[in-house]
Enzyme design. Structure first.
Site, mmCIF file in Angstrom:
data_model
loop_
_atom_site.group_PDB
_atom_site.id
_atom_site.type_symbol
_atom_site.label_atom_id
_atom_site.label_comp_id
_atom_site.label_asym_id
_atom_site.label_seq_id
_atom_site.Cartn_x
_atom_site.Cartn_y
_atom_site.Cartn_z
ATOM 1 N N SER A 145 0.877 -1.173 0.000
ATOM 2 C CA SER A 145 0.000 0.000 0.000
ATOM 3 C C SER A 145 0.908 1.214 0.000
ATOM 4 C CB SER A 145 -0.861 -0.007 1.260
ATOM 5 O OG SER A 145 -1.471 1.253 1.485
ATOM 6 N N TYR B 107 -2.177 -0.384 10.750
ATOM 7 C CA TYR B 107 -2.123 -0.809 9.350
ATOM 8 C C TYR B 107 -0.826 -0.332 8.699
ATOM 9 C CZ TYR B 107 -3.509 -0.982 4.389
ATOM 10 O OH TYR B 107 -3.568 -1.208 3.043
#
Length: 253
Positions: A137, A150
């Site tokens: 990501s 995250y």
């Protein structure tokens, strides 16, 4: 011949979103597929459509990963391509993250990459062109507010990718990550719904707010991510390793 003829690709989290787009793209180029996921219905439906194999497993559990790899080998032969795509995102202010929430983010976004990569590594090392690609990501490259757990896990994924690429540099195995920005998937739809619920904005307005992170003013498509993954998997991409490819429309990292 299609360039991935003779290859066996495992795609974790392959039943929807980015994982499904990657599976379709690799299959179109000749790869035999094993789709691994916790939800049986979506991976079974896609595997049937692509003439592949579906294995229901929780990739955060090493025993289940080992069993899934054994099933995959029996069905499709040794693994030559591993796509670590399974993941999840939670948005919580740092002060309110509890130990269970922290552990969830580490388990699915980082521990699963460790388990799957280590389990597949003997096959990959024996392949003429082994490929490991992890869907990370932009959160692996920068921070975002309210996503500390995250982002920490995705930063860990990138460290693992770079370290393992150096460790395997003398072999035929390459190790890379792709780092999409906000992508038009169920995860982003859930994020937009949360923003809308908290802020009182419409879901469309919340999606537009997420799209503004991308200088192109749009969400990334799963197919764009899949195209980059395919490039890294091709036999003639053997000199590309240890990289984090941002797919984010020019977003500054």
């Amino acid at each position: 011949m299609r360039p991935l003829e003779g290859h066996h690709a495992i795609v974790t989290g392959g039943g929807s979103g980015i994982g499904a787009a990657i599976a379709r793209t690799l299959a179109a180029q000749g790869a035999r597929l094993t789709l691994v996921g916790r939800r049986a219905a979506p991976i079974e439906a896609l595997a049937h459509a692509l003439h592949g194999t579906a294995v229901t497993a929780d990739v955060t559990d090493r025993a289940q990963v080992d069993a899934a790899l054994a099933h995959a080998r029996a069905a499709n032969g040794p693994v030559t391509i591993l796509i670590n795509n399974a993941g999840a995102a939670e948005s919580t202010p740092f002060a309110r993250i509890d130990a269970a929430g922290w552990r969830r983010m580490m388990a699915i976004n980082l521990d699963a990459v460790f388990h799957c990569t280590q389990a597949a590594l003997p096959d990959l090392r024996a392949a003429s062109a082994g490929r490991i690609v992890t869907v990370a990501s932009t959160a692996a490259l920068k921070g975002y507010a309210y996503t500390a757990a995250y982002a920490a896990a995705k930063h860990g994924v990138l460290g693992l990718t770079r370290s393992l690429a150096l460790e395997l540099a003398g072999t035929s195995v390459t190790v890379n990550a792709v780092c999409p920005g906000f992508t038009d998937t169920a995860i982003v739809a859930e994020a937009a719904a949360n923003i809308a619920r908290i802020s009182g904005r419409t879901p469309d307005a919340a999606r537009a707010e997420l799209a503004r992170f991308n200088p192109q003013g749009r969400l990334i498509t799963p197919e764009e991510v899949a195209a980059s993954v395919l490039w890294l998997c091709l036999p003639d991409s053997g000199s590309i390793t240890g990289q984090a490819i941002a797919i984010a429309g020019g977003e500054v990292m």
